[in-house]
Design an enzyme around this catalytic site. Structure first.
Site, mmCIF file in Angstrom:
data_model
loop_
_atom_site.group_PDB
_atom_site.id
_atom_site.type_symbol
_atom_site.label_atom_id
_atom_site.label_comp_id
_atom_site.label_asym_id
_atom_site.label_seq_id
_atom_site.Cartn_x
_atom_site.Cartn_y
_atom_site.Cartn_z
ATOM 1 N N GLU A 74 -21.196 21.508 17.872
ATOM 2 C CA GLU A 74 -21.417 22.974 18.145
ATOM 3 C C GLU A 74 -22.767 23.311 18.079
ATOM 4 O O GLU A 74 -23.114 24.173 18.943
ATOM 5 C CB GLU A 74 -20.532 23.808 17.177
ATOM 6 C CG GLU A 74 -18.839 23.713 17.417
ATOM 7 C CD GLU A 74 -18.118 22.047 17.034
ATOM 8 O OE1 GLU A 74 -19.096 21.544 15.920
ATOM 9 O OE2 GLU A 74 -17.156 21.900 17.096
ATOM 10 N N GLN A 96 -14.595 26.021 20.038
ATOM 11 C CA GLN A 96 -12.973 25.836 20.331
ATOM 12 C C GLN A 96 -12.231 26.904 19.453
ATOM 13 O O GLN A 96 -10.893 27.350 20.019
ATOM 14 C CB GLN A 96 -12.528 24.440 19.834
ATOM 15 C CG GLN A 96 -11.312 24.096 20.360
ATOM 16 C CD GLN A 96 -11.176 22.586 20.753
ATOM 17 O OE1 GLN A 96 -11.389 21.672 19.714
ATOM 18 N NE2 GLN A 96 -11.357 21.997 21.978
ATOM 19 N N TYR A 102 -19.042 27.475 12.891
ATOM 20 C CA TYR A 102 -19.830 27.643 11.745
ATOM 21 C C TYR A 102 -21.060 26.428 11.963
ATOM 22 O O TYR A 102 -22.024 26.865 11.528
ATOM 23 C CB TYR A 102 -19.128 27.678 10.504
ATOM 24 C CG TYR A 102 -18.079 28.654 10.320
ATOM 25 C CD1 TYR A 102 -18.224 29.958 10.714
ATOM 26 C CD2 TYR A 102 -16.937 28.522 9.557
ATOM 27 C CE1 TYR A 102 -17.342 30.899 10.658
ATOM 28 C CE2 TYR A 102 -16.091 29.618 9.259
ATOM 29 C CZ TYR A 102 -16.173 30.916 10.094
ATOM 30 O OH TYR A 102 -15.283 31.868 9.877
ATOM 31 N N PRO A 103 -20.640 25.226 12.330
ATOM 32 C CA PRO A 103 -21.851 24.612 12.541
ATOM 33 C C PRO A 103 -23.144 25.052 13.449
ATOM 34 O O PRO A 103 -24.198 24.541 13.298
ATOM 35 C CB PRO A 103 -21.264 23.178 13.073
ATOM 36 C CG PRO A 103 -19.847 23.232 12.861
ATOM 37 C CD PRO A 103 -19.386 24.746 12.522
ATOM 38 N N HIS A 143 -8.111 27.523 11.636
ATOM 39 C CA HIS A 143 -7.803 27.990 12.834
ATOM 40 C C HIS A 143 -7.465 29.557 12.978
ATOM 41 O O HIS A 143 -6.946 29.695 13.795
ATOM 42 C CB HIS A 143 -6.674 27.389 13.510
ATOM 43 C CG HIS A 143 -7.078 25.697 13.632
ATOM 44 N ND1 HIS A 143 -7.015 24.787 12.725
ATOM 45 C CD2 HIS A 143 -7.209 25.009 14.824
ATOM 46 C CE1 HIS A 143 -7.071 23.669 13.125
ATOM 47 N NE2 HIS A 143 -7.285 23.664 14.484
HETATM 48 C C1 TPP Z 1 -16.343 21.206 13.738
HETATM 49 C C2 TPP Z 1 -14.971 20.997 14.777
HETATM 50 N N1 TPP Z 1 -15.238 21.606 16.027
HETATM 51 C C3 TPP Z 1 -13.972 21.459 16.608
HETATM 52 C C4 TPP Z 1 -12.828 21.082 16.203
HETATM 53 C C5 TPP Z 1 -11.589 21.067 17.174
HETATM 54 N N2 TPP Z 1 -11.056 19.573 17.343
HETATM 55 C C6 TPP Z 1 -10.197 19.271 16.468
HETATM 56 S S1 TPP Z 1 -9.771 17.579 16.741
HETATM 57 C C7 TPP Z 1 -10.746 17.777 17.950
HETATM 58 C C8 TPP Z 1 -10.958 16.369 18.638
HETATM 59 C C9 TPP Z 1 -11.518 15.199 17.531
HETATM 60 O O1 TPP Z 1 -11.720 13.996 18.292
HETATM 61 P P1 TPP Z 1 -12.076 12.688 17.369
HETATM 62 O O2 TPP Z 1 -13.126 12.909 16.140
HETATM 63 O O3 TPP Z 1 -12.303 11.573 18.274
HETATM 64 O O4 TPP Z 1 -10.914 12.602 16.583
HETATM 65 P P2 TPP Z 1 -9.225 12.063 16.933
HETATM 66 O O5 TPP Z 1 -8.633 13.446 17.251
HETATM 67 O O6 TPP Z 1 -9.238 11.264 18.266
HETATM 68 O O7 TPP Z 1 -8.860 11.283 15.713
HETATM 69 C C10 TPP Z 1 -11.562 18.824 18.065
HETATM 70 C C11 TPP Z 1 -12.481 18.958 19.221
HETATM 71 C C12 TPP Z 1 -12.748 20.636 14.739
HETATM 72 N N3 TPP Z 1 -11.763 20.410 14.152
HETATM 73 N N4 TPP Z 1 -13.912 20.907 14.187
#
Ligand code: TPP
Lengths: 343, 384
Positions: A74, A96, A102-103, A143
């Site tokens: 972010e 999202q 916050y980051p 969320h």
């Molecule tokens: C700081 C932050 N930004 C966005 C999100 C929303 N989000 C939840 S899971 C996800 C994807 C994560 O992908 P990855 O790190 O590859 O882990 P995976 O879900 O594949 O285990 C996102 C964008 C979040 N949880 N935290």
């Protein structure tokens, strides 16, 4: 085969039920089509169309360079948007979820909000930061935050919150066109709310910075915005049974704040309740109550009351209904205006 | 124009700046060019058969847990579930490689690692069910809360491991993150701190191909995620994330190294998410079936099963016994999850501060009145 009549109807913009999410998507699309400097960027905004599908179809229509799936970062997204804006683009960033913005706060507060001021007007940043925000959708931890108080406490940012389908379109169009950075808070639980709306001939809306009286009344004013507007409208209807004729003011933006519309309403009614779902302490309601008091002191017949979320971290979904101010809590506040009303 | 071409600079010969010398030798930090594997190779013969059988049992149980939890979302018993089907080898190895005194820092997808570490299967689901943010005492289990904001648990793991070391405890922290999470600022800061402090941390990146819809190629331009380690001055290890024995071995070595003061390691486990991101996601929008099918042929349970049966360590009976145990676990989970959790709304105010503020006491009292009125009304309705 499509008849000529319906095609003409579509051209003329026959109003059909549209969701707030669709209206927001359409606003992005129209802004991008009109202005080649408008770029959308964020996590999952491309192929997926965003987790709420607001950006659906944009990557297909305008290409990956205009609607870009970024790395998951972010601060990087918003920081990159700062550079893009410095070079003449108009980035529209999607965070999202509220709590995942916050980051990016360092970028937002130290740079996005201050660039115009630091450069003595030489370098405005026309960035729109879209944040799906607020609770009521049964989301798990992180969320459902209502983060508007942080944003409104930062000079240099506009803070805009649509509550209707028309405003979702109109305010987002204006935010993107604005040369100042806008934090655009999209009430998640209204994404699927519908209204008859025409994408081809969208209704004109009041500009950013003007509050709108959504329901006029004589006995008290409910001052609200975003996800709490439908709650207040319902409360106002319910209050008629008690003999209350409530006016409902939808602020539509916290920054700029429309003192005129709010004060005019409270002067008419003599009583005011501010309603929002973010925590009350240090929340927007305190600022609004102070402003109303400053302007309407001699017209007030009762203290300005606040109905807000509790001063607790946003609860787990099974408990969120206790936290979110609902119709009953608004009516209860209205009843507390009564003792003065009776005098 | 180069420096040499400058007029009067003909005699100039480039040398490094005076103060420059490499801080560390990069060569030993570089990952192998291919993910390390054990199953189906000669290395498998060196693995304790007991361990292989234990891994197998946990893998089967983990798979069953994933399917059961996913089923519970369809019945509305769970708000959401990010399945780790396909990634069980990483989850299980992460849990089993740690000693009891060590700490696990899981992300929201790592319920299975927490359960394999001994957490009650229902307690592990409170976040996703929606009744509590964290249903267990992290200190008791040495499992940090399942972390939703991406990569933010990584600096915590570094700090905890560092603190333990300062206190003279030989505790290791293992922190899990997805491929997408490696793009976050917190990931970089955590790795840098860990390396500078030589903190006893192991970072396990489960590279499952996607961050929701975004493929790895849009996340990084690095040769591999394991390569990122070099820039921080720690070893990067690349492992086949579907090979439970290999993941266990690589993590085991990293944990041992951390424990003896050798500092952090970044492990990238190459795996695949077989299900959608969560039950709420539509994976057909961003990936094709043929890719999923190719990974199905590389299923972690099948890989291990083949090894075990091939060596006569497991037969149909043995497989049956393991599956029955998994079924019993699933039945228990189902049964417990079908009971509505009993929630006290006053809990909302109980844990905001050590001592409730006056405002919170007032707000709690207000809610109590509302609830009493609600109950009074419903009581009256029942009476009618
Ligand atoms: C700081 C932050 N930004 C966005 C999100 C929303 N989000 C939840 S899971 C996800 C994807 C994560 O992908 P990855 O790190 O590859 O882990 P995976 O879900 O594949 O285990 C996102 C964008 C979040 N949880 N935290």
């Amino acid at each position: 085969m499509t008849t000529v009549a319906t095609m003409a109807g579509e051209r003329a913009g026959t109003a059909k039920p549209a969701t707030m999410a669709q209206a927001l998507g359409r606003a992005l699309r129209d802004s991008m089509a009109e202005d080649p400097t408008v770029h959308v960027l964020g996590e999952d905004v491309g192929t997926l169309g965003g987790v709420f599908r607001v950006t659906d179809g944009l990557a297909k229509e305008f290409g990956d360079d205009r609607c870009t799936d970024t790395p998951l970062a972010e601060a990087g997204i918003l920081g990159a948007a700062v550079g893009m804006a410095m070079y003449g683009l108009r980035p529209v960033v999607e965070m999202q979820f509220d709590a995942f913005a916050y980051p990016a706060f360092e970028q937002l507060i130290s740079h996005v909000a201050k660039m115009r001021n630091r450069t003595r007007g030489a370098m405005p940043l026309p960035i729109t930061v879209r944040v799906p925000y607020g609770g009521g959708i049964g989301g798990v931890e992180h969320h459902s935050d209502s983060s508007e108080a942080y944003y409104m406490a930062t000079p240099g940012l506009h803070v805009v919150m649509p509550a209707t389908v028309e405003d979702a379109y109109g305010l987002l169009r204006e935010s993107i066109a604005s040369d100042d950075p806008v934090v655009f808070l999209e009430p998640k639980r209204l994404y699927w709310s519908k209204a008859a709306w025409s994408p081809d001939a969208p209704a004109a809306v009041e500009p950013i910075g003007r509050a709108v009286v959504r329901r006029s009344g004589r006995s008290a004013t409910l001052i609200t915005y975003g996800p709490s507007l439908p709650v207040c409208m319902e409360a106002a209807e319910a209050a008629t049974a008690e003999g209350w004729d409530l006016e409902v003011v939808d602020l539509r933006s916290l920054v700029p704040f429309d003192d005129e519309t709010v004060a005019a309403s409270v002067r008419r009614t003599g009583r005011a309740v501010v309603v929002h779902e973010s925590s009350g302490f240090g929340g927007p309601g305190g600022e609004i109550a102070a402003r109303v008091t400053e302007r309407c002191f001699h017209h007030l017949e009762a203290p300005v009351l606040r109905v807000a979320g509790f001063d607790i971290p946003y609860p787990p979904p099974m408990q969120e209904r206790h936290h979110l101010p609902g119709v009953d809590r608004v009516l209860d506040a209205v009843a507390r205006l009564q003792w003065e009303a009776d005098n | 124009m180069t420096v040499q071409e400058l007029p009067g600079a003909a005699a100039y010969r480039p040398t490094p700046p005076p103060a420059w010398k490499p801080l560390t030798d990069p060569a030993p930090l570089l990952p192998d060019p291919e993910p390390y594997r054990v199953l189906g190779t000669d290395a498998a013969a060196d693995v304790d058969p007991e361990l292989l059988l234990r891994l197998y049992g946990e893998l089967v149980r983990g798979r069953r847990y994933n399917t059961q939890a996913t089923a519970l979302t369809k019945q509305g018993r769970l708000a959401v579930y990010p399945s780790s089907t396909g990634q069980e080898a990483c989850e299980i190895a992460a849990a089993l490689v740690l000693e009891e005194r060590d700490w696990l820092f899981p992300s929201y997808r790592d319920t299975l690692a927490a359960v394999a570490r001994g957490l009650d299967p229902v307690e592990a689901l409170t976040l996703l069910r929606g009744d509590r943010h964290t249903g267990y005492d992290p200190r008791e289990h040495r499992i940090a809360p399942l972390c939703t904001p991406l990569a933010t648990q990584l600096p915590h793991a570094v700090g905890l491991a560092h603190a333990a070391r300062l206190k003279g405890d030989d505790v290791v922290a293992l922190a899990m993150v997805g491929d997408g999470g490696t793009s976050e600022g917190d990931f970089h800061e955590a790795l840098n701190f860990a390396a500078v402090w030589r903190a006893p941390v192991v970072f396990l990146v489960q590279n499952n191909g996607f961050a929701i819809s975004v493929p790895l190629a849009k996340q990084t331009a690095a040769p591999s995620l394991a390569h990122k380690a070099v820039g921080y001055g720690m070893p990067g290890r690349l492992v086949d994330g579907n090979d439970a024995a290999a993941v266990h071995q690589v993590l085991g070595e990293a944990v041992a190294r951390a424990r003896r003061g050798g500092g952090p390691t970044l492990v990238e486990a190459v795996t695949y998410r077989m299900e959608a991101h969560t039950n709420a996601d539509d994976a057909t929008r961003y990936r094709v079936d043929s890719e999923v099918e190719a990974w199905r042929a590389h299923d972690p349970i099948r890989l291990l099963e083949r090894e075990l049966t091939g060596r006569g360590l497991l037969d149909e009976d043995g497989i049956g016994t393991v599956r029955e145990a998994a079924e019993r676990m699933a039945a228990g989970l189902r049964e417990q999850m079908n009971a509505d959790p009993v929630l006290d709304p006053m809990d909302l105010f109980a844990h905001v501060y050590e001592e409730q503020t006056e405002q919170l006491r007032e707000q709690a009292a207000r809610l109590r009145v509302e609830l009493d009125a609600e109950h009074g009304e419903s009581g009256a309705e029942e009476g009618r």
